[in-house]
Design an enzyme around this catalytic site. Structure first.
Site, PDB file in Angstrom:
ATOM      1  CG  ASP A  64      -3.819  -1.757   2.837  1.00 58.31           C
ATOM      2  OD1 ASP A  64      -3.963  -1.512   1.629  1.00 58.31           O
ATOM      3  OD2 ASP A  64      -3.453  -0.921   3.678  1.00 58.31           O
ATOM      4  CE  LYS A 121      -4.956  -1.134  -2.081  1.00 61.18           C
ATOM      5  NZ  LYS A 121      -4.617  -0.534  -0.788  1.00 61.18           N
ATOM      6  CG  ASP A 147      -1.777   1.165   1.379  1.00 61.09           C
ATOM      7  OD1 ASP A 147      -2.322   1.598   0.353  1.00 61.09           O
ATOM      8  OD2 ASP A 147      -1.928   1.679   2.504  1.00 61.09           O
ATOM      9  CB  THR A 159      -1.997   6.457   1.978  1.00 59.99           C
ATOM     10  OG1 THR A 159      -2.147   6.907   0.636  1.00 59.99           O
ATOM     11  CG2 THR A 159      -2.224   7.599   2.933  1.00 59.99           C
TER      12      THR A 159
END
Length: 1193
Positions: free
Chosen positions: A818, A794, A392, A394
């Site tokens: 995530d 993702k 990821d 951020t």
């Protein structure tokens, strides 16, 4: 809790009526209860046992236990199997139960949160799990959204509310949502209690950025979009209260739809061991069949003649049946080729490795008081085999803190750190920051290092004043003043917050706003501007503007945006200034800073009135509204005057560029998967050195259709292939093509490429007919960045790589968005950061900073893989050496299933005599120290290529074990055939033979583990020599008179050890056996070390050289020869070798050079090292030229 897991038929559409629970319940929609745990009290035992018996070895030992319960064939007691089996199952079950307990605890914590639900016109406190579809909920500021809601009304004008979506997409900036006008007036509970609108919308899905539906109320229908929705996981910010209608609850919410299922993770070594256990079982059956046939033949030919004093057992009436029973007896005796202690030892070693991770002070974050944590013990060795990292952005790579770093105003660049004389300071010479004490409203956290910009403000430079005036007016920031002078800014993006804060500190303080005005304190003077229009930012425009009227009545447009867009819209008179500013922009971009260009334009009153009228008509147009507005915006944003540019640093976490550089040298590919926009992600890519200006090309895939995406991918592949053909000089390209690990020609291309792809393009690229094309293109690139991706996308990208590349994947993230990716990857790592603990709870490992990933993989992961491989190789070796002696003995005992050894030796061999030394090696062994593991990333590659334990290595181990067993049996057998005791009596008896073979075995395997141990500790010494001492102590105790007198039927070898080991012939036999077993191993390893050393061997040698040179240097100092400059330089140069590597500039050179000469079999490794040292001396003279050539090869 059972209702959490209820299964329903898939929906085609959803119908929800407000304040009508009975109506909504007939559709059997899911409740708001969530369940992420795997077990409950009823299902735990059966489900957990089912999972554990998927391990082939556990099933194998259960089968052996059943055999041992049959008296006719059992040659060993049943408790020797059941006790360790139950122990293994219990330890694993307790660990799984503990993990699931924490999941239950987390679920209960979330399900029992309180929310205000409107029931029968009254607001009541209800637990989240009791919220139902169709309920109306009241949310207050800073509360989490309990379910997916349709926003009905809020405390803000026009039904606006502000939310933070960090748990969904990782972005901490605020976003705006708005109620539809018809419900925005429903502000009190009495009106809402009468609201009976019905929503018909799409069924539950995982698309975070889309929602389609219609509200039917009072015979009218109103279209609904994602702008009207508040999704579960968001936080209400800067809004006193709001009301929402529950559309999706619990598992139907978009957050939960994006959370993948908890998967049972097993390492590649686990899977290989399952295969090997099956092979060994097949080998065991073959040996059993051979010995059973031998028994049947022997009984038929020989045994039948001796029935008088060797009668067959009761129930045995034929030689064939005797052979059948003998088969099962031998299966039990020979089962020690895979003892259950193997699995106990593996779990103990993994537990030890997990504690090393938990105890590692270098992975402890003192600022947050957060240690690294291994949340699972089953995946440690796979940390040493990772090939792909999915990260990821951020909060994982960045701190998500934007800092105003530099700016260009009217052709003058500000922001360089300067020394006392006003010159640009060198690296590390940082003076005091600029003093903003003149400004009582300054943000004390803001720092700037160039005082000349503040001087320009104080001297009244009109361009600088206009620059900061633009920054204080052209934005959508909300200001909150909790007490006099204490300002808090709420920005939709961290960039805007950083720019407005910079203007605030330099004296242009944005104070407050209303829908029609903006109040700014300019150098202490309050000025209110009339806000005439906001021309908002979007991804196509890439700019935003405001039109304001000053107190003097002058109308001015202020605009900020991307340089590629704004520079085209400037007035021609700005050409010279544009050239200078462009140079500054290129300089800032080269430093990885995020840039914006600022411009303004004065508008005539008459023109503005006409333009405003046309804007009003376009805003109310029923068709093509967006296109008409875009044309009007474009018209007014032309012929602007350039003011300057800003450069913002998105602060990376400490050590991120260095970590990525070193992991890349370890042949690990890093992909960034982020929900952030493309520009931001690309800027971070440059900041953390994933993307560089030296790259051959960066491909950007932005197609909106399947055909467009396919065409863009095809063009990218063609460019790479064409460039490779033109760049190939017959060396680098061909050399790469010869690699055995390549899965496609594309991976052998010359040059470095990067791929950037947007979420909507990725959706097409992941379709079944295009996923292979996308993967091939992506894998040919050095760096891959996927922007605007959903949590599920993702996970799909990770799954795609797992499916086709057969490589170990690691996913790392810090937010709830995530979780799906973390669960899908082979290894999931959670960053315990600013966005809650959901990522940590779903992860296998957690720590607080991305830089710790380097140590987790290159030190702990590599060591865990090395230790586990060495442990398994040795374990299979020692057990084949131990067990195969029974096989050879079978040919000399009439195939009667008699054991060679005393039964207590069989019981204690794997538990006492050989267990602790191999555990010590498996827990503590190292090939090189941790500093060298970090300095030489190429040491990581054997794990990726699975070189240390595979089917080939396994066969080598068992071949060595069989070789040892042959010598172990036949050398004593040959000696004992003619040997006599000191008193002239015959030495050859069964019990003396058993003691001799057992003693030889213990000594040989102890010497072997001494050879295998690469890193000696006090514990290794104690366990190896202590185990040998324990063997002799127990041997003499078992063969003592005392035990025989107490248990005459159990301890039949009375006095044997004392008599046998008193004979010199026996000790000579043991010594001969040990030498013959060990010498070939020593010779082979010596030749391999000299002719074909591995990189770790070479690194170890460099350490020895350094130690010797340090000793020599100390000796030289003692005899008074320190004055020689030449000696001092040589010593200094040698010591600096490690620092040169750690600098990162020559890291690739050092690693490649070392791995290169380690691979040459023709020359001595010592000579090669000397040549390498000589080569370094020459390259040191011209570091740029020589190093660059090597790097390009």
């Amino acid at each position: 809790m059972e209702r959490c897991a209820a299964r329903r038929a898939p929906e085609e559409e959803r119908r929800v009526r407000a304040n009508a629970r009975e109506y909504n319940e007939k559709f059997q929609y899911a409740s708001n209860c969530i369940k992420t745990s795997k077990y409950n009290i009823v299902t735990f035992l059966p489900v957990n046992l089912f999972e554990q018996f998927q391990e082939v070895a556990n099933t194998y030992f259960l089968f052996l236990l059943i055999l041992q319960l049959i008296p006719q064939i059992s040659s060993l007691s049943w408790f020797t199997t059941i006790v360790p089996l139950v122990l293994v199952l219990t330890i694993t079950a307790v660990k799984d139960a503990t993990d699931d307990y924490f999941r239950h605890k987390s679920d209960n914590q979330v399900n029992n949160r309180q929310s205000q639900v409107l029931i029968n016109g009254v607001l009541r406190q209800e637990q989240w799990m009791n919220v139902r579809v169709g309920d109306i909920i009241k949310l207050e500021n800073n509360q989490f959204v309990a379910a997916d809601l349709l926003l009905l009304s809020s405390s803000e004008p026009h039904g606006l509310c502000y939310i933070e979506t960090a748990e969904l997409d990782g972005e901490t900036n605020m976003k705006v949502r708005q109620a539809i006008p018809v419900t925005s007036e429903l502000g009190d509970t009495s009106k809402l209690a009468l609201f009976d609108g019905e929503v018909i919308c799409e069924p539950p899905n995982n698309k975070l950025d889309k929602f389609g539906g219609t509200l039917y109320w009072k015979e009218n229908k109103y279209p609904l979009s994602n702008q009207n929705m508040l999704l579960r996981g968001c936080v209400l910010r800067n809004t006193e209260w709001c009301f929402g209608l529950v559309i999706f609850a619990g598992p139907d919410t978009k957050l939960m739809q994006n959370s993948g299922r908890t998967k049972f993770k097993r390492t590649s070594i686990d899977r290989l061991m399952n295969t090997l256990v099956l092979w060994i079982f097949g080998f065991l059956v073959c040996m059993g069949v051979i010995l059973a046939i031998g028994n049947a033949i022997w009984e038929h030919e020989v045994g039948v003649c001796f029935q008088i004093y060797l009668p067959w057992d009761e129930g045995v009436h034929s030689a064939f049946f005797s052979g059948f029973l003998s088969f099962w007896s031998y299966i039990i005796i020979l089962n020690t080729v895979v003892p259950i202690s193997l699995y106990v030892s593996v779990e103990v070693i993994r537990l030890g490795h997990s504690y090393f991770i938990n105890w590692d002070k270098k992975m402890y974050c003192a600022k947050r008081r957060t240690p690294a944590e291994a949340r699972t013990t089953t995946l440690n060795e796979e940390l040493g085999q990772v090939e792909y990292i999915f990260s990821d952005k951020t909060g994982t790579l960045t701190q998500n803190i934007m800092v105003f770093s530099k700016c260009s105003v009217n052709g003058h660049s500000y922001g360089d750190v300067q020394d006392m004389l006003g010159h640009k300071a060198e690296l590390g010479e940082r003076p005091e920051p600029v003093d903003f004490s003149f400004n009582p409203l300054a943000d004390p956290r803001f720092q700037f290092w160039d005082p000349s910009l503040l001087e320009a403000v104080k001297l009244g430079d009109p361009h600088v004043h206009e620059f900061f005036r633009l920054l204080s007016l052209c934005h959508t920031v909300m200001s909150e003043e909790k007490s006099e002078g204490e300002l808090f800014y709420k920005a939709q993006s961290p960039d805007e917050g950083a720019l407005v804060t910079a203007a605030r500190n330099f004296g242009f303080v944005f104070r407050s706003r209303t829908p029609k005005t903006i109040t700014v304190h300019e150098l202490g003077r309050a000025i209110t501007y009339q806000l005439l229009a906001i021309l908002d930012f979007n991804n196509i425009r890439k700019r935003m503007s405001v039109i304001v009227r000053s107190p003097e009545g002058k109308i001015r447009l202020y605009c900020k945006g991307a340089d590629t867009i704004l520079l085209e819209r400037l007035h021609p008179t700005n050409q010279d200034l544009t050239n200078v500013t462009t140079d500054h922009l290129n300089e800032y971009a080269g430093e990885g800073l995020r840039t914006l260009v600022l411009a303004y334009k004065d508008l005539e009153e008459s023109y503005y009135e006409d333009w405003s009228e046309r804007l009003h008509r376009a805003s109310g147009a029923p068709e093509a509204r967006e296109d008409r507005l875009a044309r009007l915006y474009d018209e007014v944003e032309h012929d602007m005057m350039l003011l300057g540019a800003t450069a913002i640093e998105d602060k990376l976490q400490q050590g991120v560029p260095e970590t990525i550089a070193i992991l890349t040298l370890a042949n690990i590919k890093i992909w960034v998967l982020t929900g952030d926009k493309q520009e931001t992600a690309v800027n971070i890519g440059y900041s953390c050195k994933m993307l560089t200006d030296d790259m051959t090309e960066v491909f950007v895939i932005t197609g909106h259709t399947v055909l467009e995406v396919r065409e863009e991918l095809r063009k990218a592949r063609e460019k790479m292939m064409d460039a490779s053909r033109s760049m190939s000089n017959g060396f680098s390209y061909q050399e790469k093509l010869s690699s055995t690990k390549l899965t496609s020609v594309l991976e052998a291309i010359a040059g470095e490429y990067a791929l950037v792809i947007n979420g909507h393009s990725l959706a097409h690229a992941l379709e079944a007919d295009m996923e292979v094309e996308f993967l091939e293109t992506a894998c040919a690139c050095k760096a891959v960045i996927c922007c605007r991706v959903t949590p599920l996308q993702k996970a799909q990208v990770v799954e795609l790589v797992k499916k086709y590349k057969k490589a170990v994947t690691l996913a790392i993230g810090d937010g709830a968005n995530d979780v799906s990716m973390i669960k899908t990857a082979h290894i999931g790592v959670g960053i315990s950061g600013q966005e809650g603990i959901q990522a940590v709870l779903a992860s296998d490992y957690s720590f607080s900073q991305f830089k710790f990933l380097q140590r987790l993989l290159l030190v702990h992961g590599r060591w865990s893989y090395l230790r586990m491989c060495k442990f398994l190789c040795y374990f299979f070796y020692k057990n084949f050496a131990f067990t195969m002696v029974h096989f050879w003995f079978g040919f000399f005992c009439g195939f009667s299933a008699q054991t060679v050894y005393d039964q207590y030796f069989i019981t204690l061999y794997n538990i006492v005599y050989t267990s602790l030394p191999v555990l010590a090696m498996g827990v503590f062994d190292q090939d090189v120290p941790e500093q060298r593991s970090m300095e030489y990333p190429k040491l990581y590659e054997p794990g990726q290529l699975n070189l240390l334990f595979n089917k080939r290595e396994f066969f080598i181990c068992i071949a060595q074990g069989i070789y040892t067993s042959v010598l172990m049996f036949f050398i004593p057998y040959g000696v004992f055939a003619d040997a006599t005791r000191d008193d002239g009596a015959q030495l050859a008896d069964y019990q003396s033979f058993a003691v001799t073979v057992a003693t030889s075995l213990v000594i040989v395997v102890s010497v072997q583990i001494g050879l295998d141990t690469g890193f000696w500790t006090a514990i290794n010494h104690f366990f190896i020599w202590g185990s040998l001492a324990a063997y002799f102590a127990i041997l003499f105790a078992m063969h003592s008179d005392g035990l025989f007198q107490m248990f005459p039927n159990q301890f039949r070898f009375v006095g044997n050890a004392q008599n046998t080991l008193a004979q010199p012939t026996v000790w000579l036999t043991i010594a001969l056996t040990t030498v013959v077993c060990v010498m070939p191993v020593v010779a082979f390893r010596f030749l391999k070390l000299d002719l074909k050393p591995e990189l770790s061997d070479t690194v170890r040698y460099t350490q020895l050289v350094r130690k010797k040179q340090k000793t020599q240097h100390r000796c030289m100092r003692r005899v008074g020869r320190v004055g020689s400059r030449r000696s001092g330089y040589a010593f200094s140069h040698q010591e600096g070798f490690g620092e040169l590597i750690m600098s990162g500039k020559n890291m690739r050179l050092s690693s490649l050079a070392l791995s290169g000469f380690a691979a040459r079999p023709s020359a001595s490794w010592i000579e090669t090292l000397r040549k390498k040292k000589g080569g370094e001396g020459s390259t040191a003279c011209s570091p740029s030229g020589a190093a660059d050539k090597t790097l390009k090869v």
